[in-house]
Every structure is written in C-alpha cells, then in structure tokens.
Design a protein around this motif. Structure first.
Motif, PDB file in Angstrom:
ATOM      1  N   ILE E 181       5.581  -6.879   1.100  1.00  0.00           N
ATOM      2  CA  ILE E 181       6.170  -6.905   2.454  1.00  0.00           C
ATOM      3  C   ILE E 181       5.155  -7.400   3.474  1.00  0.00           C
ATOM      4  CG2 ILE E 181       7.913  -5.124   1.950  1.00  0.00           C
ATOM      5  CD1 ILE E 181       6.325  -3.292   3.848  1.00  0.00           C
ATOM      6  N   SER E 183       3.056  -9.698   2.867  1.00  0.00           N
ATOM      7  CA  SER E 183       3.119 -11.142   2.675  1.00  0.00           C
ATOM      8  C   SER E 183       4.341 -11.723   3.422  1.00  0.00           C
ATOM      9  CB  SER E 183       3.202 -11.446   1.191  1.00  0.00           C
ATOM     10  OG  SER E 183       3.507 -12.776   0.970  1.00  0.00           O
ATOM     11  N   ILE E 184       5.467 -11.007   3.333  1.00  0.00           N
ATOM     12  CA  ILE E 184       6.667 -11.463   4.033  1.00  0.00           C
ATOM     13  C   ILE E 184       6.423 -11.449   5.542  1.00  0.00           C
ATOM     14  CG2 ILE E 184       9.073 -10.898   4.584  1.00  0.00           C
ATOM     15  CD1 ILE E 184       9.342  -9.889   1.694  1.00  0.00           C
ATOM     16  N   LEU E 185       5.850 -10.354   6.027  1.00  0.00           N
ATOM     17  CA  LEU E 185       5.597 -10.240   7.465  1.00  0.00           C
ATOM     18  C   LEU E 185       4.706 -11.381   7.937  1.00  0.00           C
ATOM     19  CD1 LEU E 185       4.942  -6.388   7.799  1.00  0.00           C
ATOM     20  CD2 LEU E 185       6.923  -7.623   8.664  1.00  0.00           C
ATOM     21  N   GLY E 187       4.237 -14.306   6.278  1.00  0.00           N
ATOM     22  CA  GLY E 187       4.818 -15.616   6.001  1.00  0.00           C
ATOM     23  C   GLY E 187       6.007 -15.981   6.858  1.00  0.00           C
ATOM     24  N   THR E 188       6.607 -15.007   7.505  1.00  0.00           N
ATOM     25  CA  THR E 188       7.818 -15.334   8.274  1.00  0.00           C
ATOM     26  C   THR E 188       7.610 -15.117   9.772  1.00  0.00           C
ATOM     27  OG1 THR E 188       8.609 -13.105   7.869  1.00  0.00           O
ATOM     28  CG2 THR E 188       9.439 -14.819   6.410  1.00  0.00           C
ATOM     29  N   GLY E 189       6.394 -14.953  10.172  1.00  0.00           N
ATOM     30  CA  GLY E 189       6.107 -14.989  11.618  1.00  0.00           C
ATOM     31  C   GLY E 189       6.039 -13.647  12.315  1.00  0.00           C
ATOM     32  N   ALA E 190       6.249 -12.545  11.562  1.00  0.00           N
ATOM     33  CA  ALA E 190       6.235 -11.250  12.244  1.00  0.00           C
ATOM     34  C   ALA E 190       4.830 -10.917  12.738  1.00  0.00           C
ATOM     35  CB  ALA E 190       6.755 -10.156  11.333  1.00  0.00           C
TER      36      ALA E 190
END
Lengths: 606, 341, 359, 112, 210
Positions: E181, E183-185, E187-190
């Motif tokens: 998560i 990585s997601i945060l 990678g997606t701009g959060a």
C-alpha cells in the motif's frame, strides 16, 4: 347718549380678549424666531419693503386680489366680507369723528353708533348714513354668497369646500350673524328715530308697521354685540385666526424670512395663515384619484388640531401645485417637508461604505443621479452632447451612484440625508470642478437648496443646453415634429425654471402651448415625496395627466426629468423624450447633414 | 359512408364525436371504462375562472342518444389490422370493427405519487394528491385523515414532472395553475388555514393565470416558497414535517403541516404505451404519441387515416384539449371528404 | 448459488410494496470474502467477531478473513487526502487479494467501504478508461492484476438474508420479557449504504428495510421517526478536526430529539461510525446538558445488527463486547431477559465507570 | 470531568413553526403590497446601495418573511431610500415605504 | 489560471453534474447547510457557470470544506446530480493547485494528513486505538479511557487480535502488505499530495509569522 344698558360688554370682552391674545401670540412668535431672522425683521422696518408689505396686506388681506384673480365670485365674497367690514369700521369711526369733532370717545362707540346717536344732524350725516348702509349691503351680499357656497359650491366653480370643526362652526355662525344682526339693530333704531338711510330706514318702516319694536329693540343690540363677542373669542381657535396671522405673515415674508427645514415659529405662522379657502383642493391631482386626506388644507388643519397626521403628511407627492394656487402664498412644500422632519423619529442610516467611490479632477462634473440610471438613454444622450461639445466632463456617478439625499429629506430623515450630502460634497469639492451639471430636477433642487458648494456653479442640463445654443456651440435645427413640454415639478414650481427648457425645445421642434403649463403644469404622479400613497392613486394621476396631453396629439412629450419620463412611459399613448435626448437627436441630425453636404460638395468639385 | 372509430371517451373523444356527428359521419366511440368523460371527472372546478367541470360535460349529454353513434363502453381495443382498407380493429371481447379513419383519444393518466417515496404518499395518511384534494373541494369539506380541519396545508408542485428520478423530464404545465386554483378554493373553505405552495418555477402560461397568482397572494394570502420538497416525515401526533430549501434565501426550511397535497403531473397512460407498442404507432421520448410534426400536424399520426386528439400527445388543459379535438375533427373530415372525391 | 432477496408482504408500508421490487439485489448465499472495517475493529471488535461466529456456528457458511487486507482508505478519501486514482488502485489491490484467495463474493463490514467500492465500480463502469488506469497503476506499483468481484454485499445484507434462519435459532425475541410487548426499535442506516446508489441497498434510499425487516422478523416493533434518514453527523473531516466536531454533535442531537417522543428501547445501526457516534454523543449530551433521551435515565442503547443477532442467538454479551459501549446496555439486556454472567459484566462496567469519576 | 468547549451546536435552518412574524404582520398592515412579492430580484439589481455593498433588498424582505428580525436593522442602515426599487418593481410594491416601516417598527420596539 | 479542462474532465464532475434546476432539494436535507452558511446548490451553480475566476474563488474559500460527505444530496436530486461527489473533486483540485492554503478550513487538511494519512501509511488502518487519545477525543468517554488502559485484556475478551500476526480485528498488517500500500500511495500521487499539503501549509504559516 341716551341710555347705557351695558350691551356693549360682550363686544368689549371679545375685543379685549382677542387683542390680548394676539399681542401675546405675536410676541411669542417673534421671540421664537432665530436671531438672524430677528435682525432681518428689525432691519426690514428701515427698508422700502415695508410699503410692499402694506400694499400686500391690503391687496391680499383685505381685497383678496389673489383669490379674485383665480375666481372672481369667490374673490368678491372674500373681498366684500373683509374689505367691506374694514371700510365699515373706518367709515363708522369717521362718521363719529365728523359728528363729535373729537377723537375722544370709547372705541366701541362707533360700532354701536346708531344706538348712541339717534339723531345725527351734522353736515354730511345723510351721506355717511347712505355709505354705511351701502357697505353693510355689500357685506350682506358676501354673507349671502358664503351661505350659498356652503349649500351649492358648484355655483362658485369649485368642486369642493373644506370640512369644518366645532370652533369653526361657532365662529362661522357668529360671523354670519354679525351683519344681519347689525342690520336688524340699526333698522329698529331707524324705526324709532329714522336715523338710517335707504336700507335701514326702509326696513325700519316695515318693522314699525309689523313688529312691536320696543320689545326687541334692546335685545337686537344685545345680540349684535354678542355675535361680535363670540366671534372674537372663537377667532383664535378657528380658521379665522388666519385674518390677523396673515398680516403678520405678509410682513415677515417681506422682511425676507425664509422657510427652514426645521419647524419654527415662521412655519407656525404660515400654518395659522391658512384661511381654508379650499382652493388647494381643486389644485390637487390626488383628489381626482380618490385620495382626500393629504391636501394641504387638511394636513394643516390636522396639525392645528393635533390629530394623527401620518397618512395626510406622508401621502402627498409634494408636487407644489397647491403652493402655486395658494392665495395666501404659504410655502406649503417647505412647510410639509419641515413637518415631516419634525414628525419623523430619526431612523439610523449609515453610509460609511460609500467611501470607496472614485475621485477625479475635472472642469465640469456631470451627476446623473439614481433616477437617470433607470433611464439610460438620458445618460447616453448627455455623453453624446458632451462629446459633441468637446467638454472635459467627469461623469461622477457613472459606476456607483450616491443618492443626492433628496428622497431621504422628503421622507423626513434630515440627519441621514445630511450624511449623503456630506459624501457628495466631499467628492465634488475634491475634483476641483467649476460647474456641476445635473439631469434630474430632484437632484438639482437638492443641490441648489441643501448643498454648500462654494465656487461651483450648479446647472440643470436644460439650462446648460440653453446656454450652449445661445452661444452657438450647439446647432439649431428643426427636427420637424410637434412636441409638448411637461414641466417637472421640482424644476418648474420647485426651482422656477420655465423658459430655458422651452427655448431648447423651440430650437428643435414645434412646441404646442398648453393651458396647464408652467406653474400650473400637471404632476406625473410618481414624485418621491409620496411615501405611503397607494400605487393605484399614483397610476390614476399619471393616466389623467397623460390623457390631458394626448388631446393635443403631439409627436412627442418632452420632459426634463427621468422620473417623469419613466412614469409617463408606462402609458404608451405618446412617446416620451428627455430634453437631452431631443438635443442628442438634433446633434445626430446635424452631423449627418454636415456629412451629406461635404459629400455633395466633393461630388460637385470632382 | 365512411366509418370512423374514436378510441377514448374523454372530452377529446367526445368533442371529436360531436363534430363528426354534426357533419353527418357515423361514429363508433369506444371507451374502456363504464362511463364517459374521462379524467375531467376528477376535477370539480376548472381554472382559471372556476367553471364547474359539469358545464363542460353538459355539452355532450345528448351524444349517446344520437342514432349515428355507436357507443361501446367497457371495451378496449387490442389490435388494429393495418394491412387492408378499411382498417379492422379487434377489441378485447373479440369484436372486430372496421374503420376508414381512427382517432386516438386515449388521454393521459395521473402520475402515481407512490413512486416519490420520500414524499410519503401511501405511507403517511396526511399526504394526498391533487385529485383527492379536488374531491374534497367538490364535497366542500376539507379534513385531515384524522377528521380535523387542517390548520396548515402545503401544496407541492412538480410531483412526477421535471424529475429524472421517476423518468419524467417534461413539465406537465397545468399543475402550477391547478395548485393555485385549489389553494384559493381551500382558502375559501378554510379562511383560518395557512396555505403554502412549494414550487420550482411558477409556469403561469395562460393569459389570466398570472392574475390568478397575484390574486392568490393579494386576496387569499397564500404563501409561495421557492423550493422543492425534499422529504416528508411523520410526527408522533401524525402531523407531517416537511423539509425543503427556501432557495431564494438559500437555507434549509422545516415546516410542520397538517396536510400535504402533491400536485401530480400527467403521464402517457399505460394503455396508450401498450397500444402503441402492439400496433406500431410511434411514441415520443416522453411516452406520449408522436404526431407527424409539432406545428401543423399535431393531430396527425405517421399512418394514413390515424389521428390523435387531446392529451394522448402530451399534457393539455381542458380548453386546449377541446381545441385540439376540434382541429383533429376538421383534418379528419377533410381527409375523408378528400377520399370520397 | 445465489438467489434474489424477495420482498415480504407483511410490512407496515404495505401499500408501497410494489415499488420495492426496484430495490432488490443479489445477495450471495455462501463463500464470503470478509472485509473488515477500521472503525468497527477499533471500537467494537466484538461485533465483527460475532458476525463471523454467526456465519460459522449458526448459518454454517464458509468465509475467509484475509490478514493481508488493509484499510480501504475510504475515510482518507472522503476526508480528501487520498486522490481518486489512489483509491481506485487501493480497491483494485483488495480485489486482487480476493482473486488470489479464490473468492468472488465480497462481504463488507463497513458502510463507508461499501459505498466507496460501489462508487468505484460504478466509475469504472461509466468511464472504462479509469478501470484501465487502475489496472495499470496496480501492475506498476505491486505487480498485481485483478478481476472484479461477482457480488458485493454489506454484512447487514447477509444477516437480512438469513434473518428468518436466525429467528428460528434465536433463544430470545425482541420482546420485553416483563410486559410481553414488542420492543420499540428505531433503525439508523448508514448514509453511504443506500443514499449514493439506492439500488444497492435493500429497500432503496428512502425506506431501506435492511434493518427494519430484521427487527420485525425478530419480534420487535419498528418506529418510523421524523429524522430517520438524517445523517448521524460523522461528516468525515468535520469530526476528524476537533474545531468542527460540533457539526457531528449537532446532527446526532437532531436525531435523538426526533426519536425521543417515540420512547425507543433500542437504536439499531448498520454502520460502524454511526454506531459509535450515536453511542458516544449521548454521553456528551448527558455530560454537558444533563439531558438523557431514554425514560430509564440511561440513554438509548445503540447496537449493531451483528450484536443484536448474536445477543438473540444467545451469545455472551461480554464476548460480543457490549461492555465497550459507553451508553449502558444492561437495562436492555434485562428487558430482553438475557441470561449471562452479570458479575463479570458488572465488574467490567464498574472499572470504566470508576474512571468516569477520575476523568 | 472532561470539557467539551470545542463542541458548538448550531441550527441554521428556518424553523417555520417557531417564527417571529410580529414584525412581518405589522409591515403588511402598513404596506399591503409587501406580500405580493415574486422575488424576481429587480429591486436588488437596481439598488444604489447594493451597487456599493452586498446589500440585498430582496433577501431582506424574504428573511423578514421567514421571521428573521436579527441583523435586519444593521443591514437596512445601508438603504439610501432613493426609490429605484419601487420604480422597477414589476408588481408595483412600494418598497420605500416597506423599508421605512420596518425601520420605524424596529425603532418603536426598541424604545418600547 | 486554473486548468478548467482538467478539472471538468474529473470523472466525479463529469458524472455528477449535468444541469441544475435550482430546486434546492439538496440544500433542504444537507446537514452542512444546517450547520454552516453553506448550500450545495451554490456549488452546483459555480460549476455550471464554467467561470474560471468564480471557480478559483470557490476553491480558495472555506466553502468547499463545509460538506460532510454524507451524500444525502445524491439520493434526491431530480437531475441525478451529486454535489457531494463534486465537492470531493473540488477539494482534490484545491489541494492539487495549492488553493486550499488560502482558507483556514483548507489548511486544516494538514491535520487530516498528519493523523489519517499517517495511520494509513504506518499502520495500514485509517483509525487505530493507539492513535485515538483522550486529549484529542474527550467525547469518547470514560469507557474509551478504560479500553485504552486495558487494550490487551479487552481484545482477549472479545476474541480480538490486536497488534498480533494472523487474521482478526486490529491485527498487525503484514509487512509486505504495508509495503504494497505504501507503493500504491507513492505510485498514484497520494504521497506527493501529502508532501504538498505539508510544505504549503508550513510555508504559509512561516510567511504569516514573519
């Protein structure tokens, strides 16, 4: 002097009371005048104006020439009573002087002369007798007319007369009785002594044959004296107070004392000067529209009787037609405005927010005013005219207008209006301008009367246009249509500007002359003076005025007031133009023609 | 002589029948219910001048006695055979009727207010529709379901009209003026009651409608709140709480009311929709029949000899319905005469 | 095997029942992939455990509770620190985990998660390019791929589906043991359960019947109070930021004031947040104004559907964590006549109440 | 005991059942045309004071109708009473008189 | 100048803002409208105006931060709009464009970032008992203080699994899941968004202090 049955006392009491009352009253009024006004009044006696005041007192107070001019029959009625009675008193005294060769006699002696002197046998006694009878006859004819007027007002060409209060009724009855009773008493005297003339002697003959004269002789003199006494006592509390007050008013007026925004003793004197002749009722357009409590005579009456005046005070448009019609020349508009200010509690208004308005330097300022913003054609026309003239003009309220304060003043909010006046004054003075041009008569009147703008000449746009035409800076050109000029209330009657707009209009069109114009011009019905006037009444006034104009079939109705323009435009029978619009059209026409001429010249040349 | 079949015995059908009979054409009038008159019978008085609806119906009382008229009550047409002329219509009882021209006057149906669940119709007893209100007005007796005279009544405009949530995006046109008419009538019956109209736009399209609106404010002190009802709920004492926004101020508004009148809109009737589907007639996007064009052929269908009259093509007032029926009758007559020549 | 939840005829809103056919949805019958709720785990961990226990012991259903699942970031999304793309990818990751576990019926404990997931699925449906973007993002950041779930249900939907079964097995009924009368129950359905997508909630947005049908089936009386549909007042950032927390209290109070005249015995909720707020705000109102909304003087007990179901099925109130409620549940337990170890319960309550004196 | 100073309760909705309609009724009695308003906003659009500030005469007359008297006096101070609103009103409402009366009545209440 | 096309391309605005008939049902039941001087209808109006200045002003003001995201507005709108969802988009863009720092409420995003954001990043939960102190949350009541004092004991009673491995309530999120998560945060701009929030708010505070 044969007998002394004390019947003179009612008269004496009445007279003394009246004079005492009047003296105190006048002194009180004088004391309450401002210091400045007092100085003016004292100075007045050294001027020639005194003679004008005396002349006016005679002309209006006795001869009632103003009423006579407006309504001869009504004028005669007032004149016969006032001037007739005055002459009767004067002649009576002269008669006594002629008889006794002395001035040493009680002042009531002349009043009851026929009683005290049964056998006048001095030289000219017959002539005096005849004159006195004649004067009495004149007065009696006046009384008869007054009675007829009460019963059938139409004979006088009047649509309405005023309503009466109790004291008025007592005074009126006493007044009407004085002269018939005098005739009765003198006729009875003539019956005994044959000391009368053509009228009293003839009547005396009749009495001696038909009535037991001895039984009613003393009584008739008592009644005559009583009627006088009653009248004098009732006078200060009735409409007849106007008789003495009017004289005071005429003198103060001639002394140059002006009405003020606040309620002062001058205003009170004016209020008492109203004779309730009712002429203002006919002048009032609202009467036709079904509003019958706002007219000046009523509101003055309500004020005097301390009645609730809210409706009658604030329902009036303040068009000034009544003021023009008033035979006593009372400043009814100012009186009403002052009274509104007096009657209103100050409501808090605050205009701090206006400080952000733009400031600019300019030679000439144009102030359009709130109402002109609702008739933008006037604004555009003014700009067209200024552009044509090439004047450097600052359009002061182009974006954010500040009201001139007149509507607040008319609503009785003097202090709040002063705030706005202050704001505008600051702006104008900061601009360094020399001329202020206005296109709204309401603003113009306010600027002229309520603003202090040293070094700045305040001009109404019609006046300015007139000047420009006369200077040749604006063209004269016939647009080829028939027009009617409608005098806006605040411009005509309010500011006495009648001729300049007419000159401008005549420069561009054929103007139809009307009967009801200038001082008698009709009101459009939407004046800002009306605070709680129902809209139906306003619309009725507009409709009636427009119907009057429509009879003349003009191509356009020219006015000089945005409010009139907006109001008349509701009724679509005649197109309505402001004087500025007319001028702008003329300029356009002129420019087009110039272009055409140039083109034609070029064609010929080529 | 040409034969004409009119489907629908509401005022549109009746007016067409009257005119055609007057011109000497034999007419078959088919009505699915047991009585003539249709929806107008829901209304006691008609806007804008409070004419009793009976007066309109009176014009047609002599019709059933006409020898040229064949009246079929309790009859529904299911299928039309367009393959040969004259057309043949088949009814639900299996009767076959032939016709040279068919006039469809199947009218409208009232929006089912239960679809607007949040308004509480069918859930709270104090919530009624304009049709039920009209019934009370006819009886001159307006009471809450609990038998009391209501002290406050709210009329809700645009119920089932202009609402994508229930699939009706069009304006029913007549509800605004009907609400004002009913509000005035209610005020006459209950002078003490406070009456509110919740509207989105007041569409006073008729010549004297605006004056009626002004009069409602002037003479009857009816209050208008610009805002759509958002939800209704019931208090323990059975009074209703309604929530809306006063959109002119921009603030939510809560009000207790004794009675809520939903001004239900007009919808294409289910019968019309089915009928059109089964017989290949064209339906517009709002479910009403689609005329040939909206300007000079509002009474004509795409099929030759098939005509529309009245609210089968969209919401109309009584006056407009009669006018439309007259126009349709005229085009039918000229069509039939043209054929005869 | 799935079946369509049908509408029962015996509802008080019977007259409108024909329209409920619009608001029916698939509720999976078995093989659930369970998605936990942050708030519920934090405040009422016993409730989630009770749900799983009922699935396992009473309904004999198969479920999977995957420890790899994290938050759905729904609270972050609604309080605006999680961009839409992040949310999409985060949800995609959970779907991916579910795919990996071999399940396809997602059962969600939290109403916010439920709302967010349906919204995301809807966006992916309406704007397919966003689905592609989510696939791409997930691949890029975690190397995962995913498929959409076959069915999504809220945990309360499952209890709703098996409400009759639960009623059959239940030891107690929603009946006041002393008077024999049904208990008056008010329901509060979380806003995001049906307001965003009415067709995903049983009974729609206006009169959701997911809870009211449970109450009726289990013997209680449903009370329709004026502010039934009003938000509990969470307001996400409004609550999370102390300064604007009055927003939350104001709206909870509106609800309490509105339901008070009906004298409810119980508030039943299906949203973890609502449950906590309605419980805690009653305490705050009592502390600040002294006002108590129940006639007994204890406040109105607030229970979730799992807690209520478990209670009726005879689970121990301590085991399902009823002592974790601030508003005392004991009077309700006594009304229902529930047999349990009162001493243990009282001891736990006493410890927390002692603390109240210190605080 | 814990402190909850930070919790502020507010209700901004218009509660029609607890309205103060005294002032409204008095204004209508003095100027009946007040209740014919259709809230078209012409008055606000033309208003001289509204040109300088956010003064909104339509809103004022509406909130008065909804029983909100508070703040009315302060807001009405901005009016210049110029009467443009009365002239543009499609329903001929005498707004000048309305403003005057609202102010008068408020003043009367204050002094009473 | 704000990127109008990009903002209007946001799926939340595209899907939830068609046209508005200004009927006001949204405001009628909006909890925020009852608490703040706020109207969802006004937001709709600004969006439909498509006026960049008006939109920028809106996004720079407190106004967009009043909404409580209950989405009641979505349920009733006759045009099927959802002002609440549009608000979501506007808030995102307000932060993205740095407009949020112009309003006090907007600047509060830092607080959200510092707790919810931190919780998500560090623990994998939005909320966690350890992060809910009585100082910040006195409304949680004495029961909560007691729970905090006896966290282990309470979780043992209700079959919880606090901060332990394996499944169950409040379990410790496995490290590899946390990495995913995070990585997601990232990678997606959060994370970028959070950094931006922090930087801009701190800078503004510094500016104001100077």
């Amino acid at each position: 002097m044969i007998r002394d049955p004390n019947f003179q006392y009612p008269f004496l009491i009445g007279t003394i009371f009246l004079f005492a009352y009047l003296i105190i009253r006048v002194i009180l009024w004088y004391i309450k005048l401002s210091k400045y006004d007092k100085l003016r009044f004292i100075h007045f006696w050294k001027t020639k104006s005194v003679w004008a005041a005396i002349r006016d007192s005679v002309a209006d107070g006795l001869l009632h020439l103003s009423i006579f001019k407006k309504n001869p029959l009504l004028g005669y009625m007032h004149m016969s009573l006032a001037f007739g009675w005055f002459l009767l008193i004067v002649m009576g005294h002269l008669e006594v002087i002629a008889d006794r060769h002395s001035l040493n006699f009680p002042f009531y002696y002349a009043v009851f002369y026929r009683y005290y002197q049964p056998h006048p046998d001095f030289a000219g006694a017959k002539v005096f007798g005849a004159v006195m009878d004649f004067l009495l006859l004149i007065i009696l004819s006046g009384v008869a007319l007054a009675i007829i007027k009460r019963i059938r007002k139409q004979i006088f060409g009047m649509k309405r007369t005023t309503r009466l209060k109790t004291f008025d009724k007592i005074a009126l009855a006493s007044l009407w009785l004085i002269f018939p009773l005098r005739l009765l008493a003198e006729s009875l005297s003539a019956a005994y002594y044959h000391n009368g003339s053509f009228m009293s002697n003839t009547l005396g003959e009749w009495f001696i044959q038909n009535v037991r004269v001895s039984a009613i002789y003393d009584l008739s003199w008592w009644l005559y004296s009583c009627s006088l006494g009653f009248f004098f006592i009732a006078l200060p509390f009735s409409r007849y107070m106007h008789i003495p007050t009017e004289i005071v008013f005429i003198f103060l007026r001639h002394a140059g004392i002006m009405p003020k925004k606040y309620w002062n003793s001058y205003a009170q004197i004016q209020m008492y000067s109203c004779s309730r002749c009712g002429i203002c009722l006919d002048a009032c357009q609202l009467y036709e529209a079904g509003v019958s409590n706002v007219q000046s005579v009523y509101f003055l009456q309500f004020i005097r009787n301390n009645e609730n005046v809210d409706k009658s005070l604030f329902g009036c448009i303040i068009c000034g037609r009544c003021q023009e019609a008033c035979p006593v020349h009372i400043n009814l508009n100012d009186l009403r405005t002052a009274l509104r200010i007096k009657a209103s509690k100050p409501l808090t208004f605050s205009y701090e927010y206006t400080q952000k308005a733009l400031q600019q330097k300019a030679g000439i300022i144009y102030f359009a005013g709130c109402m002109t913003h609702l008739t933008p054609q006037i604004k555009f026309s003014m700009r067209r005219i200024f552009d044509f003239l090439g004047d450097n003009v600052w359009f002061m309220d182009k974006d954010k207008s500040i009201c001139c304060g007149a509507p607040l003043m008319l609503a009785g909010q003097y202090d709040s209006a002063s705030q706005l006046i202050q704001k505008n004054t600051e702006l104008i003075m900061a601009s360094g301008a020399k001329t202020l041009i206005l296109s709204c008569p309401i603003c113009y009147k306010a600027f002229r009367e309520d603003y202090v703008l040293p070094g700045i000449s305040i001009k109404f746009h019609a006046v300015y246009l007139n000047e420009m035409i006369r200077q040749g800076r604006l063209p004269k050109i016939n647009l080829g249509f028939k027009t009617i000029y409608h005098d806006p209330c605040a411009l005509g009657r309010g500011s006495k500007i009648y001729d300049q707009p007419r000159y401008v209009i005549d420069s561009y069109s054929q103007r139809i002359r009307l009967k009801k114009e200038k001082a008698e011009a009709l009101c459009c019905g939407a004046g800002l003076g009306a605070i709680n006037l129902p809209i139906e009444a306003k619309n009725k006034v507009t409709f009636e005025a427009m119907s009057y104009f429509a009879r003349f079939k003009p191509n356009a109705l020219i006015t000089a007031c945005p409010l009139c323009k907006k109001t008349f435009a509701r009724d679509r029978r005649i197109p309505v133009l402001d004087i500025a619009e007319l001028t702008a059209r003329a300029i356009d026409e002129y420019v087009n023609e110039q272009k055409k001429t140039v083109r034609e010249t070029r064609l010929i040349e080529s | 002589m040409k034969k004409i079949v009119i489907i629908g015995g509401g005022i549109a059908g009746l007016e067409v029948s009257r005119l055609l009979l007057q011109e000497g054409f034999p007419v078959t009038l088919i009505e699915k219910s047991s009585h003539l008159g249709g929806n107008i019978r829901n209304y006691a008085y008609l806007f804008p001048d409070f004419t009793p609806s009976e007066e309109i119906l009176k014009n047609y009382t002599s019709l059933p006695g006409n020898a040229d008229l064949q009246l079929l009550l309790n009859t529904e047409i299911e299928k039309i055979d367009f393959s040969s002329r004259p057309y043949t219509l088949f009814s639900n009882d299996g009767i076959a009727i032939s016709a040279d021209s068919i006039i469809i006057a199947t009218g409208y149906q009232i929006f089912d207010a239960r679809l607007k669940e949040e308004f509480g119709y069918g859930i709270y007893d104090g919530v009624i529709t304009s049709v039920e209100m009209e019934k009370m007005i006819r009886e001159q007796h307006i009471v809450t379901p609990y038998g009391k005279a209501p002290r406050r009544i709210a009329f809700i405009h645009c119920v089932g009209s202009r609402d994508a949530k229930v699939g009706n995006t069009y304006c029913s046109r007549l509800c605004c003026i009907t609400a004002i008419k009913q509000a005035i009538e209610t005020k006459k019956l209950l002078p003490q009651a406070e009456i509110f109209c919740f509207y989105i736009d007041l569409r006073m399209y008729g010549l004297t409608f605006e004056e009626l609106y002004l009069n409602a404010q002037k003479e009857y002190n009816i209050q208008f709140v610009r805002g759509r009802l958002s939800e209704t709920s019931e208090m323990i004492d059975k009074r209703l709480i309604i929530k809306a926004e006063d959109t002119l101020i921009g603030r939510p508004l809560k009000m207790m009311t004794d009675m809520l009148v939903l001004m239900v809109g007009m919808e294409a009737s289910n019968f019309s929709k089915q009928f059109a589907y089964h017989n290949g007639l064209e339906i517009g996007e709002h479910g009403f029949f689609k005329p040939l064009n909206q300007f000079n052929a509002r009474g004509k269908s795409q099929k030759e000899g098939i005509y529309f009259a009245g609210t089968s093509i969209g919401p109309m007032s009584v006056a407009e319905t009669i006018e439309h029926a007259q126009a349709t009758a005229l085009s039918t007559i000229s069509y039939l005469k043209g054929k005869e020549n | 095997m799935t079946k369509i939840a049908d509408m029962t005829e015996n509802s008080p809103e019977q007259r409108k029942k024909i329209y409920w056919k619009d608001y029916i949805k698939y509720i999976p019958e078995d093989d659930y992939f369970f998605f936990r709720s942050c708030i519920r785990q934090t405040f009422f961990p016993g409730a989630e455990q009770a749900f799983l226990a009922i699935l396992k012991n009473n309904l004999h259903k198969n479920y999977f509770d995957d420890p790899r699942l994290t938050t759905c970031t729904g609270i972050g999304y609604h309080s605006d620190i999680i961009p839409l793309e992040t949310l999409h990818t985060m949800i995609a990751r959970h779907f991916s985990i579910m795919n990996e576990s071999g399940y396809s019926n997602l059962v969600i404990s939290c109403v916010t998660t439920f709302g967010v997931m349906i919204e995301v699925l809807n966006t992916w449906h309406e704007f397919p390019e966003t689905l592609e973007k989510a696939r791409e993002n997930l691949q890029k950041t975690t190397g995962r791929t995913f498929e959409l779930p076959k069915a999504i249900a809220h945990a309360s939907d499952i209890i709703y589906l098996y409400r009759d079964e639960i009623a059959k097995q239940s030891v107690y009924k929603l009946i006041n043991k002393e008077t024999g009368k049904p208990l008056k129950v008010v329901d509060h359905v979380g806003c995001h359960y049906a307001k965003i997508f009415p067709h995903h909630g049983i009974g729609g947005a206006e009169f959701p019947k997911v809870l009211s049908e449970m109450i009726k089936t289990w013997g209680g009386e449903v009370v329709d109070y004026p502010e039934r549909r009003h938000c509990c007042g969470f307001g996400f950032r409004q609550y999370l930021i102390k300064e604007s927390r009055g927003y939350s209290l104001t709206h909870a109070q509106i609800k309490f004031e509105s339901m008070q005249p009906f004298h409810p015995d119980l508030i039943l909720t299906n949203c973890p947040g609502c449950n906590m707020f309605m419980d805690r705000w009653q305490y705050v109102i009592q502390e600040t104004t002294g006002k108590v909304y129940s006639s007994s003087g204890n406040g109105i007990p607030v229970l979730t559907y799992e807690e209520l179901a478990a209670l009726l099925l005879g689970y121990d109130p301590v085991q399902i964590g009823l002592f974790m409620h601030q508003t005392d549940v004991l009077p309700l337990l006594e009304k229902l006549g529930i047999q349990f170890n009162k001493n243990e319960y009282a001891k736990l309550r006493e410890e927390s109440l002692d603390l109240a004196k210190i605080l | 005991m814990a402190t909850f100073d930070f919790l502020e309760i507010r209700h901004l909705h218009i509660d029609y059942d607890n309205l103060d309609q005294e002032l409204l009724n008095e204004v209508i009695r003095e100027e009946p045309s007040f209740q014919w308003c259709i809230s078209c906003g012409c008055c606000t659009a033309t208003c001289s004071a509204g040109n300088h500030t956010t003064f909104n005469i339509r809103r004022i007359s509406l909130i008065l109708r909804r029983g909100e008297v508070e703040g009315l006096e302060e807001e009405l101070k901005k009016c210049m009473l110029c009467g443009k609103c009365t002239l543009v009103c499609p329903r001929d409402i005498q707004l000048r008189n309305v403003v005057m009366n609202i102010k008068k009545i408020i003043l009367k209440k204050k002094t009473a | 100048m704000i990127p109008m096309d990009e903002i209007y391309a946001d799926p939340r605005i595209r899907e939830n803002m068609n046209a508005c008939i200004n009927c006001g049902v949204c405001t009628a039941l909006c909890p925020a409208a009852d608490y703040y001087d706020y109207e969802p209808r006004y937001v709709e109006r600004i969006i439909l105006m498509r006026n960049a200045d008006a939109l920028e002003e809106l996004m720079s003001s407190d106004y967009i931060w009043y909404c409580g995201q209950c989405m009641s507005c979505k349920a009733r709108c006759p045009r099927q709009n959802a002002p609440g969802t549009v608000i979501s988009a506007l808030r995102y863009w307000s932060q993205k464009l740095g407009l949020f720092i112009r309003s006090p409420k907007g600047r509060q995003q830092l607080i959200i970032k510092q707790n919810i954001g931190k919780n998500i990043y560090e623990l994998g939960y939005c909320v966690h008992p350890s992060r809910l102190t009585m100082e910040e949350h006195p409304e949680q009541g004495p029961v909560w203080q007691w729970i905090l004092n006896n966290l282990e004991k309470v979780h043992a009673l209700v079959d919880g699994n606090i901060d332990k491995n394996g499944p169950g309530p409040m379990r410790k999120i496995p490290e590899e899941s946390l990495q995913e998560i995070r990585s997601i945060l990232e990678g997606t701009g959060a994370i970028d968004l959070w950094n931006q929030i922090e930087m801009e708010v701190i800078n503004t505070d510094n500016d104001q202090n100077c």
